[in-house]
Design an enzyme around this catalytic site. Structure first.
Site, PDB file in Angstrom:
ATOM      1  N   ASP A 165      -2.418  -1.371  10.342  1.00  0.00           N
ATOM      2  CA  ASP A 165      -2.678  -1.400   8.903  1.00  0.00           C
ATOM      3  C   ASP A 165      -3.355  -2.690   8.449  1.00  0.00           C
ATOM      4  O   ASP A 165      -3.750  -2.806   7.287  1.00  0.00           O
ATOM      5  CB  ASP A 165      -1.368  -1.246   8.117  1.00  0.00           C
ATOM      6  CG  ASP A 165      -0.792   0.154   8.189  1.00  0.00           C
ATOM      7  OD1 ASP A 165      -1.534   1.084   8.558  1.00  0.00           O
ATOM      8  OD2 ASP A 165       0.401   0.322   7.877  1.00  0.00           O
TER       9      ASP A 165
ATOM     10  N   LYS B 280       0.841  -1.201   0.000  1.00  0.00           N
ATOM     11  CA  LYS B 280       0.000   0.000   0.000  1.00  0.00           C
ATOM     12  C   LYS B 280       0.869   1.240   0.000  1.00  0.00           C
ATOM     13  O   LYS B 280       2.049   1.226   0.386  1.00  0.00           O
ATOM     14  CB  LYS B 280      -0.953   0.009   1.200  1.00  0.00           C
ATOM     15  CG  LYS B 280      -0.289   0.084   2.578  1.00  0.00           C
ATOM     16  CD  LYS B 280       0.080   1.483   3.036  1.00  0.00           C
ATOM     17  CE  LYS B 280       0.841   1.481   4.357  1.00  0.00           C
ATOM     18  NZ  LYS B 280       1.578   2.728   4.598  1.00  0.00           N
TER      19      LYS B 280
END
Length: 298
Positions: A145, A22
């Protein structure tokens, strides 16, 4: 965004999960919490750079990895994912193998995405029937995350990054990534925030609006990351990575807590040409250069 493949063997099924990295199109640290964590406001987006995680039934727990530098013990988030699903497993075990492509401690969620992939993979392998919401509730106890990485795509994250609001995924714009060969650990980066009196604002609302409108120029003009102010003076090699991208007319931004720097490639330009130019310019520097693209959620 391809999620997984099921291989059927002689009495042994193998789930292959793809753990996508990401980037943060915006990241603002807003405050330190009483529990020691920090509240943030961020816009996540998945990229095609990914690890491959294979999960199969085994008589005992085993974790292996293609990258010797990655510890395959109880400190690894992949093991913590396995341990977190033990209450649902009825005593079953698994062999997890990670084919590592995402750099370690790079700000690209390599550990978190492996953790999320193991949660998804064991859920499928063992037919646990846990929903995405349930997996996210388990995942947030393992890493901030992890909930984003369970589904991926484009999402706005608040709280510690676990309060997620889906955003429309952007087109598959190319992404150039420059990774300096020096780790930056998240705990150290947040410690720098705690020592800093004045923090520059990040226009997260504007970034989210640009994502919703799919506006490339508007997006790149307002992207920002609090960690740049904190980490770059501490790790000068990051500034070199920024310059490599800037010399190609791109607007660089640090990913997460760093040290990796990325830039979105304008749709009218050829990312491969820019990639080759950056690799040539960085040939004598301790950096790795990647070309990737944005990907949608599962």
């Amino acid at each position: 965004m391809k999620a997984y493949i099921l291989y059927l063997g002689w009495g042994c099924n193998v789930i292959e999960e793809l753990g996508y990295g990401k980037i943060n199109l915006a990241l603002a640290i807003t405050s330190k919490r009483n529990d020691g964590y920090h509240d943030i406001d961020t816009v996540f987006h998945s990229i095609a750079l990914h690890d491959v995680i294979q999960v199969e039934e085994a008589d005992e727990w085993k974790l292996t990895c293609s990258e010797p530098a990655l510890a395959c013990d109880s400190s690894n988030l992949a093991y913590k994912a396995f341990a977190a699903l033990q209450p649902y497993s009825h005593g079953r075990h698994a062999h997890v193998h990670i084919d590592k492509k995402i750099p370690i401690a790079a700000g690209l969620a390599g550990g978190s995405t492996d953790c999320a992939a193991v949660l998804r993979g064991l859920n499928r392998l063992w037919n646990l029937g846990l929903s995405y919401s349930q997996l996210c509730q388990i995942g947030v106890s393992l890493g901030a995350d992890v909930p984003f990485c369970i589904r991926g795509g484009s999402q706005r994250g608040r709280g510690i990054g676990d309060q997620l609001e889906p955003l429309p995924s952007l087109p598959d714009w190319e992404v150039l990534i420059v990774h300096p060969q020096v780790p930056v650990y998240t705990k150290r980066a947040y410690g720098l925030f705690d020592q800093t009196e004045t923090i520059q604002p990040v226009a997260v609302d504007n970034v989210a609006r640009a994502v919703q409108q799919q506006q490339f120029d508007m997006l790149t003009a307002c992207m920002g990351n609090t960690f740049e102010q904190l980490v770059i003076p501490d790790v000068p090699l990051i500034a070199l990575c920024q310059k490599l991208l800037q010399k190609q007319g791109l607007r660089p931004l640090m990913a997460g807590s760093g040290p990796t720097v990325f830039a979105l490639v304008p749709p009218q330009q050829k990312g491969r040409i820019l990639y080759d130019a950056i690799r040539a310019a960085a040939s004598n520097q301790p950096v790795d250069v990647y070309i990737s693209r944005l990907v949608r959620s599962e």
